[in-house]
Design an enzyme around this catalytic site. Sequence first.
Site, mmCIF file in Angstrom:
data_model
loop_
_atom_site.group_PDB
_atom_site.id
_atom_site.type_symbol
_atom_site.label_atom_id
_atom_site.label_comp_id
_atom_site.label_asym_id
_atom_site.label_seq_id
_atom_site.Cartn_x
_atom_site.Cartn_y
_atom_site.Cartn_z
ATOM 1 N N HIS A 79 0.860 -1.185 0.000
ATOM 2 C CA HIS A 79 0.000 0.000 0.000
ATOM 3 C C HIS A 79 0.895 1.233 0.000
ATOM 4 O O HIS A 79 2.036 1.205 0.468
ATOM 5 C CB HIS A 79 -0.873 -0.042 1.264
ATOM 6 C CG HIS A 79 -1.908 1.027 1.376
ATOM 7 N ND1 HIS A 79 -1.606 2.321 1.746
ATOM 8 C CD2 HIS A 79 -3.259 0.991 1.198
ATOM 9 C CE1 HIS A 79 -2.719 3.032 1.794
ATOM 10 N NE2 HIS A 79 -3.734 2.258 1.458
ATOM 11 N N CYS A 122 -4.889 2.703 -3.613
ATOM 12 C CA CYS A 122 -3.633 3.170 -2.998
ATOM 13 C C CYS A 122 -2.518 2.158 -3.218
ATOM 14 O O CYS A 122 -1.708 1.880 -2.318
ATOM 15 C CB CYS A 122 -3.823 3.450 -1.505
ATOM 16 S SG CYS A 122 -4.953 4.805 -1.161
#
Length: 418
Positions: A129, A373
Amino acid sequence: MRDDVFAPPLDRGEFPILQRLVGRDGARPLVYLDSAATALVPERVIGAVERFLRTSCANIHRGAHLLAEEATDAYEGAREHLASFFGVDDPARVLLVQNATDACNLAAFGWGARVLGPGDVVAVAEDNHHANIVCWQMLAERHGVEVAWIPIDADGRLDLEAWRLLAERAPGLVALSAQSNVLGFAQPDLRIVMEEAKRAGALVMLDGAQAAGHGDVADFDRMPVDFYVASAHKMMGLGGAGTLVCSDGALERMAPVRGGGGMIERVDREGYVVARRPNAFEAGTPAIAATVAWSAALAMMEEAGLEAIRAHAGALAADAARRLAELPGVRLLGDAALPRESLVSFVVDGVHPHDAGRLLDDEGVMARAGHHCAQPLHRAIGVPSSVRASFAGYSTASDVDALVAAVARMTEGAARCA
């Protein structure tokens, strides 16, 4: 009935939002498949917030009156609960922060900025992420550290050969993900990489934000890990509360990042003396009610059974993956041979993921569309974005049915327009 076979371990009656009617006609049952972004909040957690605010609302660590003492006890009790939940023998190594992103940044600038410098390498896995990427890139900009990538292949698996070449450079830290928030699986070689990283002299940062929410809990003190992060809002808690769990050695070399109230022992004209850990890293008034409520969410997970939650979310993800893969024009992301822990991501031929998200919403299905993300990961596997359906301990087989039916209609429409 499929819902009997896939009976959720968490009581859906605890989640009144699931009774909403939504969709293009406002009459469709709400199907919530976005728990990977934020889990639904149960009545018990809402009640814990209300009780705290109604009975013990005060600041912590600063007052000698009854309410301040009650608030401090509840807050520190939540820290102790988190320590037990994550397998940490000393609650002082559980730092309470705003969220997993805040935790990653605290590790980068509380430890990395103090320990690493020009010539040092931080190895970052490509399936991370952004939270476990950008903080290290910022550290590189400010302190001359080099960010080196551990690549993934087209199926999303870590490239072990590339990692081992990188390990020969003796990285100072290796940043890894406990579970991808796009691919849905834990890297099959994750433990190997962590152990090899430790043998190479590196500290290991493990992003557990995605894994912890469905019962895959780190037994921290038994793992080759120095930093572990998690967020309350992915574990049926509230936004604004998170944790950075630290090994003893890592915490000893950290310095506070923020200064102010609560993190000092003494201040005078000449300077300051920081408080003992963990207070030294927790400046200012925290999200007290959200942290207290997090403990209630942990209790619900423990009562339902962490393994039961994990198995349930995994079974639904596997069912969704199998059925979606059978639809023409649907491509699942990630190695099909690896079990999805709690989610499945896919693309539909001829339908942009954002359009797919809106079409699902018309059917009452709340899924995520975008890059989640994780832009480096998407580039590595050859797609700019995707649709993600994620499951939790309150999800049902009917949720999978609704998803598959909506995607099937989508593929039929795309075929007609081709």
